[in-house]
Design a protein around this motif. Structure first.
Motif, PDB file in Angstrom:
ATOM      1  N   ILE A  34      20.847 -47.043  63.113  1.00 55.00           N
ATOM      2  CA  ILE A  34      19.408 -47.195  63.265  1.00 55.00           C
ATOM      3  C   ILE A  34      18.792 -47.216  61.872  1.00 55.00           C
ATOM      4  O   ILE A  34      19.322 -46.623  60.932  1.00 55.00           O
ATOM      5  CB  ILE A  34      18.756 -46.096  64.135  1.00 55.00           C
ATOM      6  N   VAL A  86      15.047 -46.725  59.833  1.00 53.06           N
ATOM      7  CA  VAL A  86      13.667 -46.256  59.940  1.00 53.06           C
ATOM      8  C   VAL A  86      12.928 -46.611  58.661  1.00 53.06           C
ATOM      9  O   VAL A  86      13.527 -46.748  57.601  1.00 53.06           O
ATOM     10  CB  VAL A  86      13.586 -44.734  60.195  1.00 53.06           C
ATOM     11  N   GLY A  90       9.290 -42.811  58.832  1.00 53.95           N
ATOM     12  CA  GLY A  90      10.182 -42.233  59.821  1.00 53.95           C
ATOM     13  C   GLY A  90      10.140 -42.928  61.168  1.00 53.95           C
ATOM     14  O   GLY A  90      10.666 -42.420  62.154  1.00 53.95           O
ATOM     15  N   LYS A  91       9.546 -44.133  61.226  1.00 52.63           N
ATOM     16  CA  LYS A  91       9.504 -44.891  62.477  1.00 52.63           C
ATOM     17  C   LYS A  91      10.675 -45.857  62.539  1.00 52.63           C
ATOM     18  O   LYS A  91      10.994 -46.526  61.563  1.00 52.63           O
ATOM     19  CB  LYS A  91       8.194 -45.661  62.592  1.00 52.63           C
ATOM     20  N   MET A  92      11.293 -45.932  63.713  1.00 53.54           N
ATOM     21  CA  MET A  92      12.451 -46.788  63.882  1.00 53.54           C
ATOM     22  C   MET A  92      12.058 -48.257  63.812  1.00 53.54           C
ATOM     23  O   MET A  92      11.108 -48.677  64.454  1.00 53.54           O
ATOM     24  CB  MET A  92      13.121 -46.496  65.218  1.00 53.54           C
ATOM     25  N   SER A 104      16.740 -50.987  72.090  1.00 53.05           N
ATOM     26  CA  SER A 104      16.057 -50.837  70.803  1.00 53.05           C
ATOM     27  C   SER A 104      14.607 -51.318  70.854  1.00 53.05           C
ATOM     28  O   SER A 104      13.771 -50.817  70.113  1.00 53.05           O
ATOM     29  CB  SER A 104      16.827 -51.533  69.687  1.00 53.05           C
ATOM     30  N   LYS A 151       8.798 -42.519  66.307  1.00 56.15           N
ATOM     31  CA  LYS A 151       9.193 -41.646  65.211  1.00 56.15           C
ATOM     32  C   LYS A 151      10.609 -41.151  65.461  1.00 56.15           C
ATOM     33  O   LYS A 151      10.974 -40.847  66.585  1.00 56.15           O
ATOM     34  CB  LYS A 151       8.250 -40.446  65.103  1.00 56.15           C
ATOM     35  N   LEU A 152      11.410 -41.075  64.419  1.00 65.07           N
ATOM     36  CA  LEU A 152      12.791 -40.638  64.530  1.00 65.07           C
ATOM     37  C   LEU A 152      12.879 -39.244  65.146  1.00 65.07           C
ATOM     38  O   LEU A 152      13.759 -38.970  65.953  1.00 65.07           O
ATOM     39  CB  LEU A 152      13.468 -40.668  63.157  1.00 65.07           C
ATOM     40  N   GLU A 153      11.949 -38.379  64.801  1.00 62.90           N
ATOM     41  CA  GLU A 153      11.997 -37.011  65.329  1.00 62.90           C
ATOM     42  C   GLU A 153      11.749 -36.954  66.838  1.00 62.90           C
ATOM     43  O   GLU A 153      12.070 -35.977  67.485  1.00 62.90           O
ATOM     44  CB  GLU A 153      11.009 -36.109  64.595  1.00 62.90           C
ATOM     45  N   VAL A 208      15.969 -35.417  57.487  1.00 65.49           N
ATOM     46  CA  VAL A 208      15.540 -36.791  57.255  1.00 65.49           C
ATOM     47  C   VAL A 208      14.504 -36.863  56.145  1.00 65.49           C
ATOM     48  O   VAL A 208      14.488 -37.811  55.369  1.00 65.49           O
ATOM     49  CB  VAL A 208      14.992 -37.425  58.552  1.00 65.49           C
ATOM     50  N   THR A 223      20.299 -35.826  70.536  1.00 63.20           N
ATOM     51  CA  THR A 223      19.385 -36.856  71.032  1.00 63.20           C
ATOM     52  C   THR A 223      18.359 -36.219  71.950  1.00 63.20           C
ATOM     53  O   THR A 223      18.519 -35.081  72.399  1.00 63.20           O
ATOM     54  CB  THR A 223      20.141 -37.954  71.810  1.00 63.20           C
ATOM     55  N   ILE A 238      22.901 -39.935  57.065  1.00 62.58           N
ATOM     56  CA  ILE A 238      21.585 -40.498  56.761  1.00 62.58           C
ATOM     57  C   ILE A 238      21.657 -41.031  55.340  1.00 62.58           C
ATOM     58  O   ILE A 238      21.866 -40.272  54.387  1.00 62.58           O
ATOM     59  CB  ILE A 238      20.470 -39.454  56.911  1.00 62.58           C
TER      60      ILE A 238
END
Length: 101
Positions: A28, A30, A34-36, A51, A58-60, A68, A85, A95
């Motif tokens: 993935i 980002v 932090g946005k995919m 996807s 946001k990844l979080e 991250v 997940t 990362i």
């Protein structure tokens, strides 16, 4: 387009997309916020979502991520960390920041 003709650039993009989608490892990407912005087919399977639904999240919100921020803000590589997940599955992750200059 880095000096390439549109057809050549498009072909290069398609080849890279096919290579990434053929991997068994989930990948993935980002942005700095932090946005995919990208997920390959293996990432879709691991995360349990296509996807297209993940992009912009946001990844979080997708993974429990504690390190991250260092990777995104400081450019530090983090390897071999255990993440969870949003569906409760545990994954092993690296990362690796990729910076554009």
């Amino acid at each position: 387009m880095h000096g390439y003709e549109p057809e050549t650039f498009s072909a290069m993009f398609t080849i890279r997309e096919n290579v990434l989608d053929s991997l068994e490892e989930g990948i993935i990407a980002v942005n700095i916020d932090g946005k995919m912005i990208y997920g390959n087919k293996a990432a879709e399977m691991i995360l349990g979502m296509p996807s297209l639904l993940l992009e912009g999240q946001k990844l979080e919100d997708i993974l429990t991520v504690l390190c991250v921020e260092n990777a995104l803000k400081k450019g530090e590589k983090v390897a071999g960390i255990s993440l969870q997940t949003s569906k409760g599955f545990e994954v092993l992750a690296d990362i690796i920041p990729v910076m554009e200059y």
